[in-house]
Design a protein around this motif. Structure first.
Motif, PDB file in Angstrom:
ATOM      1  N   UNK A  31      34.777  16.236  71.566  1.00  0.00           N
ATOM      2  CA  UNK A  31      34.479  16.479  70.156  1.00  0.00           C
ATOM      3  C   UNK A  31      33.262  15.652  69.789  1.00  0.00           C
ATOM      4  N   UNK A  32      32.299  16.284  69.133  1.00  0.00           N
ATOM      5  CA  UNK A  32      31.077  15.577  68.721  1.00  0.00           C
ATOM      6  C   UNK A  32      31.000  15.546  67.204  1.00  0.00           C
ATOM      7  N   UNK A  33      30.724  14.351  66.685  1.00  0.00           N
ATOM      8  CA  UNK A  33      30.548  14.184  65.239  1.00  0.00           C
ATOM      9  C   UNK A  33      29.158  14.692  64.876  1.00  0.00           C
ATOM     10  N   UNK A  34      29.103  15.514  63.839  1.00  0.00           N
ATOM     11  CA  UNK A  34      27.848  16.089  63.356  1.00  0.00           C
ATOM     12  C   UNK A  34      27.516  15.474  62.011  1.00  0.00           C
ATOM     13  N   UNK A  35      26.252  15.124  61.823  1.00  0.00           N
ATOM     14  CA  UNK A  35      25.820  14.570  60.551  1.00  0.00           C
ATOM     15  C   UNK A  35      25.563  15.718  59.592  1.00  0.00           C
ATOM     16  N   UNK A  36      26.136  15.607  58.409  1.00  0.00           N
ATOM     17  CA  UNK A  36      25.960  16.649  57.419  1.00  0.00           C
ATOM     18  C   UNK A  36      24.803  16.401  56.477  1.00  0.00           C
ATOM     19  N   UNK A  37      23.961  15.393  56.766  1.00  0.00           N
ATOM     20  CA  UNK A  37      22.880  15.058  55.843  1.00  0.00           C
ATOM     21  C   UNK A  37      23.473  14.551  54.552  1.00  0.00           C
ATOM     22  N   UNK A  42      31.059  16.155  59.992  1.00  0.00           N
ATOM     23  CA  UNK A  42      32.045  17.122  60.453  1.00  0.00           C
ATOM     24  C   UNK A  42      32.078  17.069  61.969  1.00  0.00           C
ATOM     25  N   UNK A  43      33.066  17.701  62.583  1.00  0.00           N
ATOM     26  CA  UNK A  43      33.253  17.648  64.028  1.00  0.00           C
ATOM     27  C   UNK A  43      33.059  19.028  64.643  1.00  0.00           C
ATOM     28  N   UNK A  44      32.577  19.019  65.901  1.00  0.00           N
ATOM     29  CA  UNK A  44      32.409  20.275  66.624  1.00  0.00           C
ATOM     30  C   UNK A  44      32.816  20.076  68.067  1.00  0.00           C
ATOM     31  N   UNK A  45      33.538  21.050  68.610  1.00  0.00           N
ATOM     32  CA  UNK A  45      33.930  21.056  70.017  1.00  0.00           C
ATOM     33  C   UNK A  45      33.594  22.420  70.592  1.00  0.00           C
ATOM     34  N   UNK A  99      26.432  24.330  56.986  1.00  0.00           N
ATOM     35  CA  UNK A  99      25.610  23.503  57.875  1.00  0.00           C
ATOM     36  C   UNK A  99      24.733  24.352  58.799  1.00  0.00           C
ATOM     37  N   UNK A 100      23.429  24.237  58.624  1.00  0.00           N
ATOM     38  CA  UNK A 100      22.473  24.945  59.475  1.00  0.00           C
ATOM     39  C   UNK A 100      22.299  26.419  59.182  1.00  0.00           C
ATOM     40  N   UNK A 101      22.894  26.921  58.105  1.00  0.00           N
ATOM     41  CA  UNK A 101      22.768  28.348  57.834  1.00  0.00           C
ATOM     42  C   UNK A 101      23.510  28.775  56.588  1.00  0.00           C
TER      43      UNK A 101
END
Length: 125
Positions: A31-37, A42-45, A99-101
């Motif tokens: 699981x990788x922690x993502x920066x939301x600015x 949030x987390x992504x796997x 996020x991103x879109x």
């Protein structure tokens, strides 16, 4: 409408740190922690075969997940939603930033939450 290969499953969780520990330490999922600015982290796997799990913290969404998210290829998302609405599909949330879109939520005939996601800036009509 053209969907991309793969699928995302979005979970709305009460505690992002507890969720990260569970999926990493107990289930052994990368699981990788993502920066939301400006938004919370949030987390992504990525599980392989085009399946991604995403975890967002937010009390107002608890109990309304997981949500299966279909990624749209090129095109205008609002046109896709208009077409679904004309066919009697319930649109829950119109096109909004993600996020991103961009994303939009709708329901299947049994009330299961589904969503579309489109990467990048919203295309023009």
């Amino acid at each position: 409408m053209k969907l991309k290969q793969g699928i995302g499953v979005v979970f709305n969780v009460k505690d992002i740190n507890r969720t990260e520990k569970f999926y990493k330490d107990i289930l052994g999922i990368q699981v990788e922690r993502q920066s939301g600015g400006d938004e919370p982290d949030w987390l992504m796997a990525t599980l392989g075969n085009g399946v991604e799990l995403m975890f967002f913290e937010g009390e107002e969404q608890i109990g309304r997940s997981p949500i299966i998210v279909f990624e749209l290829e090129d095109g205008y998302m609002e046109t896709v939603l208009e077409s679904l609405s004309e066919k009697g599909v319930e649109i829950v949330n119109p096109v909004s930033e993600a996020p991103g879109g961009w994303s939009a939520d709708f329901k299947d005939p049994d009330g299961h939450p589904l969503a579309f996601y489109q990467l990048g800036s919203l295309p023009l009509k």
